[in-house]
Design a protein around this motif. Sequence first.
Motif, PDB file in Angstrom:
ATOM      1  N   ILE A 164      26.637  71.899   5.051  1.00  0.00           N
ATOM      2  CA  ILE A 164      27.128  71.926   6.432  1.00  0.00           C
ATOM      3  C   ILE A 164      25.985  71.694   7.405  1.00  0.00           C
ATOM      4  N   LYS A 165      24.838  72.341   7.136  1.00  0.00           N
ATOM      5  CA  LYS A 165      23.671  72.126   7.987  1.00  0.00           C
ATOM      6  C   LYS A 165      23.244  70.659   7.931  1.00  0.00           C
ATOM      7  N   GLU A 166      23.191  70.142   6.692  1.00  0.00           N
ATOM      8  CA  GLU A 166      22.714  68.770   6.522  1.00  0.00           C
ATOM      9  C   GLU A 166      23.622  67.779   7.233  1.00  0.00           C
ATOM     10  N   ALA A 167      24.912  68.079   7.195  1.00  0.00           N
ATOM     11  CA  ALA A 167      25.849  67.211   7.911  1.00  0.00           C
ATOM     12  C   ALA A 167      25.470  67.141   9.382  1.00  0.00           C
ATOM     13  N   GLY A 168      25.112  68.308   9.929  1.00  0.00           N
ATOM     14  CA  GLY A 168      24.700  68.349  11.333  1.00  0.00           C
ATOM     15  C   GLY A 168      23.438  67.554  11.579  1.00  0.00           C
ATOM     16  N   PHE A 169      22.441  67.794  10.713  1.00  0.00           N
ATOM     17  CA  PHE A 169      21.165  67.080  10.895  1.00  0.00           C
ATOM     18  C   PHE A 169      21.350  65.577  10.758  1.00  0.00           C
ATOM     19  N   SER A 170      22.218  65.165   9.823  1.00  0.00           N
ATOM     20  CA  SER A 170      22.370  63.729   9.566  1.00  0.00           C
ATOM     21  C   SER A 170      22.981  63.013  10.761  1.00  0.00           C
ATOM     22  N   LYS A 177      20.597  72.988  18.352  1.00  0.00           N
ATOM     23  CA  LYS A 177      22.049  72.827  18.478  1.00  0.00           C
ATOM     24  C   LYS A 177      22.730  73.034  17.133  1.00  0.00           C
ATOM     25  N   VAL A 178      22.087  72.530  16.058  1.00  0.00           N
ATOM     26  CA  VAL A 178      22.650  72.736  14.714  1.00  0.00           C
ATOM     27  C   VAL A 178      22.754  74.236  14.422  1.00  0.00           C
ATOM     28  N   VAL A 184      25.680  79.285  13.424  1.00  0.00           N
ATOM     29  CA  VAL A 184      26.217  80.514  14.014  1.00  0.00           C
ATOM     30  C   VAL A 184      27.741  80.442  14.079  1.00  0.00           C
ATOM     31  N   GLY A 185      28.250  79.245  14.381  1.00  0.00           N
ATOM     32  CA  GLY A 185      29.702  79.072  14.419  1.00  0.00           C
ATOM     33  C   GLY A 185      30.333  79.354  13.065  1.00  0.00           C
ATOM     34  N   TYR A 186      29.690  78.859  12.017  1.00  0.00           N
ATOM     35  CA  TYR A 186      30.217  79.066  10.665  1.00  0.00           C
ATOM     36  C   TYR A 186      30.180  80.544  10.282  1.00  0.00           C
TER      37      TYR A 186
END
Lengths: 277, 311
Positions: A164-170, A177-178, A184-186
């Motif tokens: 999930i983090k990587e999806a954000g970074f990608s 923001k990630v 934090v949202g998750y």
Amino acid sequence: MRPSLRSLTDKFYTAFAIFAFLILIIPLLHIILSIIINGIKRLDLELITSPPKSLLGSGGGILHAIVGTAMVVFIAMLISLPLGFFVGLYLAEFAKGKFAHFLRTLISVLAGIPSIIAGVFAYTVIVVVYGFSALAGGFALGIIAIPYVARSTEEALGSVPMEIKEAGFSLGIERWKVVLFIDVGYAKSRIIAGFLLALARVIGETAPLLITILGGINIPSNIFSPANAIPLVIYQYALSPFRIWHNIAWSAALLLMIIVLVINLGVRYYLKIKAIY
Amino acid sequence: MVSVLGKIIRALKKILRMDPLEGLSLFFSVILIVVVLLFMGSMVLYSLPVFEKFGIKFIVGTEWNPRKDIFGALPFVWGTFITSTIAIVFAVAISYGAAYFIVEIAPPKLREFLSSVIELIVAIPSVIIGLWGIFYVVPLVRDFLRPLFLPLSFIPFLSGETSGYSLMAAIIVLTLMITPISTSFVKNALESVPIELKEAAYALGATRYEVFKIVSKPLTRRAALAGIILAYGRAVGETMAVVMVVGNTPNISLSLFNPGYTLAAVIANEFLEATSVLHISALIALGVILFAWSLAVNALAILIMKRVRIS
């Protein structure tokens, strides 16, 4: 066949284990039952809506203590939530190496400090300046809550899957923001659960309040005035020689136990439901 | 000089280039460190007057008399030591038995339920345990345990009369409070033992107890020990439940039926009445002793926990 010494030893230990379990569980059941039985008598509307009255009547209620507890716990959360949350976030997302290790050790140390010591600390920095006050009690409870909030936040953020983090970074989103919106949202519900458990932990704390908020029978008008609290009333009334006050102590104990157990059970139930999906 | 300046400039550049959220959370972390330093600093500062006046006599002194400004901490150190030590011995014996029951004997369906009951018990505020202690444990000590141990009263630990408010009552209450904690740790440790190892032992014909003794117990010794030490730390610092039943009398006696006093209890009791500077300083100095004591206990637990392999 004659039972061997080995199987006898096995049976003996089984018997010991059952005995040990009963020794553990029976007093605990007795505590809970006696609080319910002794406390139910005075768990009425008067208890939570009126201040203490003379001994000739029913003894009145503990409204002053309920207001005091609300105040003290609110101040404690105001101190511990931002501090604990950001320290936990720092440990989960940014901290590395020796500094992270140092910070974690510090939190363990803080978690292991007897709560009365936090009261002494609050005395030396708040009471000597502002006098005995709700503020001093809230400060002491805040110190106690910090390690709980920090640990639960760190654990909650640590449970966020890497994908999930990587999806954000990608997507090229900036790191802050990630972390703030995706991680934090998750982990939101687990972080809030941690806050609630910390609240349940400090709401029953008595020792630090004993030496910081003074007690008394007045409803505190502001955070600088002396206050009382539900656990403190239990202590004061339990030591009094009057039966009417003993009854109020038991009812206040039942009230407090209900609050603490509802928060604990609620969080457990809520998280377990979440975990299935 | 130049290299130091360079280091500072590099550090500043690093902070400026830092992710804003990292900067913010680092800021809060530094605040926490400052608070903890302030914590220790202010307590040491306030305790200085009494250490200056009495020196080492403050710790080994046996007389505590605020009216004459004589302060010796030994009665409280003794009370804390004897209550927490005996309580942890009881707690260890009970928690190994209870954990063995939950993990090995109880039906698997019940296991989860029993574990959460024990964990919930830990959440009950200590003042409630103290309230229960006044009305049930104190009479139990006075009316049941004292007559029961009367034939053994030649033993110094069990001699004397009692009002019920006693070291014994404090030990019982403490045992009840810390046993769920240590049980929880021992249980988690026992559950972490790989099933293959246990099955291998069963295949060799070992009984359930032998599997526990030969496989589970040695494998989980460290993890269980760390939990036991944490539980001991709780017993050392516990205030409310103890102050309500221990009798609050600063004497050093062997008999558990006599009233006693602990470090945490005397701080809780005398702080509001303390008027002289020296008295307050002495109480805060007791806090420093208690602080150091629990710090040492926790450090030990952290050290052991670090080396835990299975968990």
